[in-house]
Write an enzyme that holds these catalytic residues in place. Structure first.
Site, short mmCIF file in Angstrom:
data_model
loop_
_atom_site.label_atom_id
_atom_site.label_comp_id
_atom_site.label_asym_id
_atom_site.label_seq_id
_atom_site.Cartn_x
_atom_site.Cartn_y
_atom_site.Cartn_z
N GLU A 6 0.83 -1.21 0.00
CA GLU A 6 0.00 0.00 0.00
C GLU A 6 0.87 1.26 0.00
O GLU A 6 0.70 2.18 0.79
CB GLU A 6 -0.98 0.02 1.18
N HIS A 11 -12.28 7.97 14.79
CA HIS A 11 -11.19 7.77 15.74
C HIS A 11 -9.98 8.66 15.50
O HIS A 11 -9.12 8.77 16.36
CB HIS A 11 -10.72 6.31 15.71
N ARG A 25 -6.94 11.19 15.23
CA ARG A 25 -6.45 12.15 16.21
C ARG A 25 -6.92 13.56 15.90
O ARG A 25 -7.28 14.33 16.79
CB ARG A 25 -4.91 12.14 16.23
N HIS A 61 -14.01 3.05 19.14
CA HIS A 61 -12.57 2.79 19.21
C HIS A 61 -12.12 2.76 20.67
O HIS A 61 -12.71 3.40 21.55
CB HIS A 61 -11.84 3.90 18.45
#
Length: 407
Positions: free
Chosen positions: A142, A227, A229, A259
């Protein structure tokens, strides 16, 4: 950039390329530590294990302890090393220092021929950096995702940029990701467009017919994941208020697996815990999450992986972020980048629920993330490159040196 032809799924493993050259199987250290890494590296680990060319060593950093452990067995993954690095409210700098040291110890003990990392987590960065320090070539699954904003998502965007400079094999999930790497100066011969391994695992999971949806009612399902930050704190409180507004519709059920981050739980459990049209659950294992995704009508998410999985199941996605490193899913029309403004989220969600033509246009959009054969392409390329780097009778170690020199 290369695009590897591949036989269809289910074709028997090809004869060992390395044994043909008189070489032993390659020791491949596969490093993971989070739930998304487990999901996306599981097909690679299984393909390595099925191949006569490889002897994989699975290393779990424990970055997402509970969320990863609950699914490793079900994904048929058994770690050879479990580092257990996390402590309560650990700072990124402390985690990074600890991970590089512990991963270095494992790599020195195992002496692998290559290291495989995935994505953009702290485990990914530290795995690539520890491998670089030990002069072991790195394969990045990825590769090439970019938001274009250094601190959004944080710290993932920086991690991606740094891992690119440490990598020998860049396995890009899409043409767009591969082109982006080439524009940054990565040699074209080191870039291989494979598709995304998350589709491999999605198809593998569906073929087993396991997992149970967590939706409780026959109402129209809205699956939500929150979730990141950069969305925590006041921003998440505002998003929770928007979900409450949406829940006042009598025709919907909002499912939100919460989460384990304390910063996320403090907001969502307090804000959303008492509404009859909102179902809060503990994080779902991968199989139940996939079943819930299939049962949903709309997906609202600030996650990366969900942007890839949902279009493959014909589910429209509203991305609750100001940037995305997966612009392909937006350009094909399968997702919309709606941002974090509560009114914009509310308007976009209601539009999808109330406009059948708009809904159909997104649900029918083509997924850009591949055909489910990405892991086979990755393993094939690695075996071919090591075999071609080594003349008959040459030791694998010499091949590793030749590969490293090509980085």
């Amino acid at each position: 950039m290369s695009h590897l032809p591949l036989p269809p799924l289910g074709t028997p493993t090809t004869p060992s390329r390395l044994q043909h050259h008189g070489l032993r199987p390659l020791h491949a250290a596969v490093i993971l530590g989070t739930r998304p890494e487990a999901v996306k590296l599981a097909p690679v680990a299984r393909a390595l294990d099925d191949s006569e060319d490889f002897a994989p060593v699975l290393v779990n950093t424990g970055q997402h302890r509970e969320m990863t452990d609950q699914m490793l067995d079900r994904l048929e993954l058994t770690p050879h090393h479990d580092l257990g690095v996390m402590t309560h409210r650990q700072q990124l700098s402390d985690l990074t220092a600890l991970l590089v040291g512990k991963l270095g110890e494992v790599l020195r003990a195992e002496g692998p021929d290559l290291v495989i990392v995935q994505g953009d987590t702290t485990s990914t960065l530290c795995g690539a950096l520890a491998a670089f320090y030990e002069r072991i070539p790195v394969a990045h699954v990825e590769a090439g995702l970019r938001s274009g904003v250094l601190d959004n998502p944080f710290p993932e965007e920086l991690n991606r940029l740094l891992v690119t400079r440490l990598t020998r094999w860049h396995f890009a999930p899409t043409e767009c990701a591969g082109t982006r790497l080439k524009s940054e100066g990565v040699p074209a011969d080191n870039i291989h467009v494979t598709g995304n391994t998350v589709i491999d695992n999605l198809l593998w999971t569906q073929s087993r017919g396991v997992g149970r949806s967590a939706f409780r009612t026959p109402r129209r399902g809205i699956l939500v994941t929150l979730h990141r930050r950069e969305n925590q704190g006041d921003q998440m409180r505002a998003m929770a208020a928007t979900l409450l507004r949406l829940a006042h519709r009598n025709d919907v059920e909002i499912l939100l697996p919460v989460h384990r981050s304390p910063a996320v739980r403090e907001v969502l459990l307090t804000s959303l815990g008492n509404h009859p049209h909102i179902t809060l659950t503990e994080p779902l294992d991968y199989f139940d999450f996939t079943a819930s995704l299939a049962a949903s009508e709309i997906v609202l998410t600030d996650s990366g992986g969900v942007q890839e999985e949902a279009p493959s199941l014909d589910k429209p996605v509203l991305v609750l972020r100001t940037t995305t490193e997966r612009p392909e899913v937006v350009s094909t029309g399968a997702a919309r980048l709606v941002g974090t403004d509560p009114d914009a989220i509310h308007t976009a969600t209601n539009a999808l629920l109330d406009d059948p033509a708009l809904y159909r246009s997104m649900a029918d959009a083509r997924s850009p993330f591949g055909d489910g054969c990405a892991a086979q392409r990755i393993v094939t390329r690695l075996a071919e490159d090591f075999a071609s780097a080594s003349p008959a009778g040459c030791a694998v170690g010499a091949a590793t040196g030749d590969i490293l020199a090509q980085r």
